[in-house]
Write an enzyme that holds these catalytic residues in place. Structure first.
Site, PDB file in Angstrom:
ATOM      1  CG  ASN A  90      44.039  17.693 -27.404  1.00  0.00           C
ATOM      2  OD1 ASN A  90      44.776  16.553 -28.003  1.00  0.00           O
ATOM      3  ND2 ASN A  90      44.515  18.234 -26.635  1.00  0.00           N
ATOM      4  CB  SER A 143      45.050   6.551 -26.904  1.00  0.00           C
ATOM      5  OG  SER A 143      46.192   6.062 -26.669  1.00  0.00           O
ATOM      6  CE1 TYR A 156      44.580   8.951 -22.100  1.00  0.00           C
ATOM      7  CE2 TYR A 156      45.520   6.769 -23.077  1.00  0.00           C
ATOM      8  CZ  TYR A 156      45.304   8.227 -22.990  1.00  0.00           C
ATOM      9  OH  TYR A 156      45.575   8.927 -24.325  1.00  0.00           O
ATOM     10  CE  LYS A 160      42.245   9.707 -24.610  1.00  0.00           C
ATOM     11  NZ  LYS A 160      41.912  10.860 -25.370  1.00  0.00           N
TER      12      LYS A 160
END
Length: 260
Positions: A90, A143, A156, A160
């Site tokens: 996570n 995400s 990011y 992801k």
């Protein structure tokens, strides 16, 4: 019977937000939990909350970008509880900037935590989960941004997106060891990190992330629903439970409609 009775779980980034909600939910469903975070104080707070509720948990302060420290997380589970059954990757961060002015440090830090850190923890878990007659469950937190590519966070989004390829590869390679590996593409969750993005982080004089006005306009059009960390934790519990025993290599979209 509780859904995770007798299971041993590791949850990274469990000092706050989604990770904390997952750790507490797992403990409530009977799992013994290793609470990992890079900061000791929030990790201990999560452990205290679980113990105060009658659950079992220990903290392991470690930086998952270090392969050695990732191994220490898994070793903590084995030493304290005898095995590792469930790994939830996570831990994550953002370092927002447009592509043309993104620094090497912003790219490397974000990719190292979100993608390399996930890989490090999975590799560390191999010694336990790939044993004969053992098996296990891995859930990687991704995400919806990896699917829609919002501007200002190419590092990011890319990290992801990489989790999807990692998830599918592990699902194939480890299927013969009775290990399932899935990912959850979360949408907007009310956490400290999403709060920073909502207002727009100022990077080199530019506001990044999703501005509040745009978010509100999308919601008015029925674009998506906002989740609490507890909302986000429940699909993770499903994938960790026996109800999902025949689900592997899947990206579960839990974005409240952001990807419609």
């Amino acid at each position: 019977m509780k859904k995770l009775e007798g299971k041993i779980a590791v949850v990274t980034g469990a000092g706050r937000g989604v990770g904390k909600a997952v750790a507490c939910l797992f403990a409530g469903e009977g799992a013994s939990v290793v609470v990992n975070d890079i900061d000791e104080a929030p990790a201990m707070e999560t452990v205290k909350e679980i113990r105060d509720s009658g659950g079992e948990a220990v903290a392991c302060v470690a930086d998952i970008t270090s392969s050695e420290e990732a191994r220490n997380i898994v070793e903590t589970a084995v030493e304290k509880f005898g095995r590792l059954d469930i790994l939830v990757n996570n831990a994550g961060i953002t370092r927002s900037a447009p592509v043309n002015i993104m620094t090497d440090e912003q790219w490397d830090t974000c990719v190292d935590v979100n993608l390399k850190g996930t890989f490090n923890c999975i590799r560390a878990a191999s010694g336990s989960m790939m044993k004969p007659d053992h098996g296990g469950t891995i859930i990687n937190i991704s995400s919806v941004d990896a699917l829609i590519g919002p501007p200002g966070q190419v590092n990011y989004n890319t990290a992801k997106a990489g989790i999807t390829g990692l998830t599918k590869t592990i699902a194939r390679e480890w299927a013969k060891y009775d290990v399932t590996c899935n990912a959850v593409a979360l949408g907007w969750v009310l956490t400290r990190m999403s709060g920073e993005i909502e207002t727009g982080e100022e990077v080199f004089g530019q506001k990044m992330g999703l501005p509040k006005k745009l978010r509100d306009r999308l919601m008015e059009r029925g674009g998506f629903k906002i989740m609490t960390p507890e909302d986000a934790a429940r699909p993770v519990l499903f994938l960790a439970s026996d109800d999902a025993a025949f689900i592997t290599g899947t990206l579960l979209n839990v974005s409240g409609g952001m990807h419609i």
